[in-house]
Design a protein around this motif. Structure first.
Motif, PDB file in Angstrom:
ATOM      1  N   ARG A 176       0.892  -1.213   0.136  1.00  0.00           N
ATOM      2  CA  ARG A 176      -0.103   0.081  -0.005  1.00  0.00           C
ATOM      3  C   ARG A 176       1.013   1.072  -0.035  1.00  0.00           C
ATOM      4  O   ARG A 176       0.727   2.217  -0.942  1.00  0.00           O
ATOM      5  N   ASP A 177       1.915   1.256   0.887  1.00  0.00           N
ATOM      6  CA  ASP A 177       2.767   2.316   1.106  1.00  0.00           C
ATOM      7  C   ASP A 177       3.508   2.672  -0.232  1.00  0.00           C
ATOM      8  O   ASP A 177       3.842   3.833  -0.790  1.00  0.00           O
ATOM      9  N   LYS A 180       1.267   4.266  -2.798  1.00  0.00           N
ATOM     10  CA  LYS A 180       1.136   5.882  -2.321  1.00  0.00           C
ATOM     11  C   LYS A 180       2.252   6.386  -3.251  1.00  0.00           C
ATOM     12  O   LYS A 180       1.925   7.677  -3.731  1.00  0.00           O
ATOM     13  N   THR A 181       3.184   6.140  -3.390  1.00  0.00           N
ATOM     14  CA  THR A 181       4.538   6.641  -3.824  1.00  0.00           C
ATOM     15  C   THR A 181       4.774   6.415  -5.187  1.00  0.00           C
ATOM     16  O   THR A 181       5.667   7.173  -5.863  1.00  0.00           O
ATOM     17  N   GLN A 218      -8.207   4.724  -3.221  1.00  0.00           N
ATOM     18  CA  GLN A 218      -7.539   4.789  -4.445  1.00  0.00           C
ATOM     19  C   GLN A 218      -7.188   6.521  -4.491  1.00  0.00           C
ATOM     20  O   GLN A 218      -6.301   7.040  -5.010  1.00  0.00           O
ATOM     21  N   THR A 220      -6.505   7.969  -1.667  1.00  0.00           N
ATOM     22  CA  THR A 220      -5.325   8.296  -0.875  1.00  0.00           C
ATOM     23  C   THR A 220      -3.783   7.548  -1.299  1.00  0.00           C
ATOM     24  O   THR A 220      -2.663   8.085  -1.221  1.00  0.00           O
ATOM     25  N   TYR A 221      -4.202   6.315  -1.947  1.00  0.00           N
ATOM     26  CA  TYR A 221      -2.837   5.516  -2.370  1.00  0.00           C
ATOM     27  C   TYR A 221      -2.752   5.368  -3.710  1.00  0.00           C
ATOM     28  O   TYR A 221      -1.720   4.834  -4.131  1.00  0.00           O
ATOM     29  N   GLY A 222      -3.631   6.067  -4.436  1.00  0.00           N
ATOM     30  CA  GLY A 222      -3.399   6.098  -5.827  1.00  0.00           C
ATOM     31  C   GLY A 222      -4.445   5.095  -6.708  1.00  0.00           C
ATOM     32  O   GLY A 222      -4.745   4.127  -6.379  1.00  0.00           O
ATOM     33  N   THR A 364       0.501   1.257 -11.180  1.00  0.00           N
ATOM     34  CA  THR A 364       0.630   1.516  -9.735  1.00  0.00           C
ATOM     35  C   THR A 364      -0.755   1.744  -9.180  1.00  0.00           C
ATOM     36  O   THR A 364      -1.665   2.003  -9.937  1.00  0.00           O
ATOM     37  N   GLY A 365      -0.704   2.126  -7.753  1.00  0.00           N
ATOM     38  CA  GLY A 365      -1.885   2.541  -7.075  1.00  0.00           C
ATOM     39  C   GLY A 365      -2.677   1.214  -6.545  1.00  0.00           C
ATOM     40  O   GLY A 365      -2.035   0.183  -6.759  1.00  0.00           O
ATOM     41  N   SER A 529      -6.235   1.327   6.172  1.00  0.00           N
ATOM     42  CA  SER A 529      -5.503   2.743   6.152  1.00  0.00           C
ATOM     43  C   SER A 529      -4.771   2.907   7.213  1.00  0.00           C
ATOM     44  O   SER A 529      -4.018   3.754   7.578  1.00  0.00           O
TER      45      SER A 529
END
Length: 530
Positions: A176-177, A180-181, A218, A220-222, A364-365, A529
């Motif tokens: 998840r992290d 996000k990047t 999505q 928040t994290y893409g 990604t995401g 989350s």
């Protein structure tokens, strides 16, 4: 004047000292006495040792390294213990000991004194965060479940309705992290019955709790794409509802004579098939890649074609196979955004085109694949042609949300038999095929409403779910407990639905309204989350 308090190891009193002198009989000593010496003297003579520190004497204790510009530890004449970094004023103050209390305003006190001041400290991680204002937050938790600013001291792991093992999330959070990047993709799989499939929300995909959860994650994290779209999200799969007009925009386009397959195979709800040349299905998905899931039909599967966004059709001849093995066709390099995918039977009348569904994904995401099915029970996910494709190794996920189906409970299935079925499914997720256990699991127990009034057996399912959770180190979200075990309570919140008017609040025994689906998405999002 400073006060020193220390629990006495031998008597149920506290050693309180007031002066830096010791009196034995008529003899007064001014020697320095350590706390251990004072305690020993108290044990021997039965009198306290008094220590006095005047305000003019400054700090009682100061600890500072040579390179420090400020003390790292100070004990002041007012008994305040202050800790710092040595480069700035101490930013955490501890006052005298006593019973501890975590207040609803986020302050921690002992003995009636505030003992924690974190105005310059921010600590984050785990299931809650300690804000710069000193408040312990579980901000993702809906206020109705005890979170947010209305109750900043809620720690998710110990909140009513949640069971979260300390090791939970070790796989999901990393993915998840990274998502996000923009460094990777995180995949969620949802398995369950009618509620997981979105029934009877105003929009099965957008307003059912998996859809609401997808939007939140999505955001928040893409955006990892639209995910898996079952072919049974069509007029075939929803038949039986008196009002379905609001679902029309989400349904699979269907031309020709299609039927629901009678075998349990492939991902999701199942599959539809046609043996008529020219029959076609149209899906709308989002992502830079599209994957089409079809089935072999004992060597009689039909050649077919796909067309994306109205472009020239591409012919496909599936590799010959027997049985109902899943065949995947993946198209990559698509533009970012939404795409229309049309599948057409191009064979003869003696051949079958069997379609499970179509998925859209980005590189990604977060992507959520919803394998929920109307009327599903746990045993229906077990056939070897199906279970690997529902969160298992053939269609794996970083976290699987296993939403317990009310159909298992109200159909009179024995709780032990149910647990055996679920255990086999979860075992396949963790250790089927080439799986190495790198999947987190969440078991979601539904609010049973008034559905369990014939056998009153739901508590047995709750017990078995927690046993499974301990076995697999899975998290549990108990919506019945969060709903106070009360149909009336959820009714007061307009969480129950009206099957004749999808999405609207009503008085159904267990089906949820849009508001109910949104609430469920919120409590699951709080965990994912965290």
């Amino acid at each position: 004047m400073a006060t020193y308090e220390r629990p006495d190891a031998f008597v149920e009193e506290r050693l309180t000292t007031y002066a830096d002198t010791v009196t034995t009989g008529t003899t007064t000593s001014t020697d320095y006495v350590t706390s251990d010496q004072a305690d020993a003297r108290y044990q021997q003579l039965g009198q306290p040792v008094n220590l006095t520190l005047s305000a003019s004497q400054g700090q009682a204790i100061t600890v500072k390294q040579t390179s420090d510009t400020k003390p790292r530890l100070q004990v002041g004449s007012d008994a305040v213990v202050a800790f710092g970094t040595g480069s700035a004023d101490p930013d955490v103050n501890l006052k005298r000991v006593g019973p501890g209390l975590l207040g609803t305003d986020g302050s921690l006190s002992q003995g009636g004194h505030t003992v924690l001041d974190v105005s310059q400290v921010a600590v984050a991680g785990g299931l809650a965060s300690l804000g710069t204002d000193g408040k312990l937050l579980a901000s993702q938790l809906p206020a109705s479940a005890g979170g947010g600013s209305s109750n900043p001291n809620t720690a998710l792991a110990t909140t009513k309705g949640y069971y979260v093992p300390p090791s939970w999330g070790e796989f999901w959070r990393v993915k998840r992290d990274a998502a996000k990047t923009g460094a990777g993709k995180a995949t969620v799989a949802v398995v369950g019955g009618a509620a997981a499939a979105g029934f009877p929300a105003s929009k099965l995909r957008a307003k059912g709790w998996p859809g609401v959860l997808t939007t939140s994650l999505q955001g928040t994290y893409g955006d990892g794409g639209s995910g898996y779209y079952t072919s049974l999200l069509s007029s075939l799969g929803i038949m039986g509802y008196t009002s379905t007009a609001s679902w029309t925009s989400e349904l699979i386009g269907q031309v020709g004579t299609w039927a629901i397959g009678g075998f349990m195979a492939g991902p999701g709800w199942g599959y539809v098939y046609s043996k008529t040349p020219g029959d076609n299905l149209t899906f709308t998905v989002r992502g830079t890649s599209v994957t089409i899931y079809t089935l072999g039909a004992d060597g009689q599967h039909s050649p077919w074609s796909y067309s994306i966004d109205g472009a020239t059709a591409v012919a496909v001849t599936d590799t010959a196979t027997t049985g109902l093995a899943v065949i995947t066709t993946k198209i990559t390099g698509l533009a970012v955004g939404t795409h229309t995918v049309k599948l057409t039977h191009t064979g003869t009348a003696s051949q079958y085109l069997s379609v499970c569904g179509v998925a859209g994904e980005n590189a990604t995401g977060v992507v959520l694949n919803n394998f929920g099915r109307r009327y599903a029970i746990a045993s229906e996910y077990l056939p070897t042609l199906k279970v690997p494709w529902n969160g298992g190794p053939s269609y794996p996920a970083d976290v699987v949300i296993y939403a317990v189906s009310l159909d298992d409970i109200v159909s009179g299935i024995d709780a032990d038999a149910w647990a055996t079925n679920v255990r086999q499914h979860l075992s396949n997720i963790r250790d089927g095929g080439a799986a190495t256990g790198a999947t987190d699991i969440v078991i979601v127990l539904p609010h049973v409403g008034t559905a369990d009034t014939a056998t009153f057996c739901y508590q047995d399912f709750v017990d078995r779910a927690h046993a499974l959770a301990r076995t697999f180190q899975a998290a549990v979200i108990d919506l019945w407990a969060l709903g106070r075990n009360s149909w009336n309570y959820w009714n007061s919140l307009s969480y129950w639905g009206d099957t004749a008017n999808p999405g609207a609040a009503g008085t159904d025994a267990f089906f949820m309204s849009d508001a109910g689906h949104s609430y469920v998405a919120g409590v699951i999002n709080a965990l994912l989350s965290s």
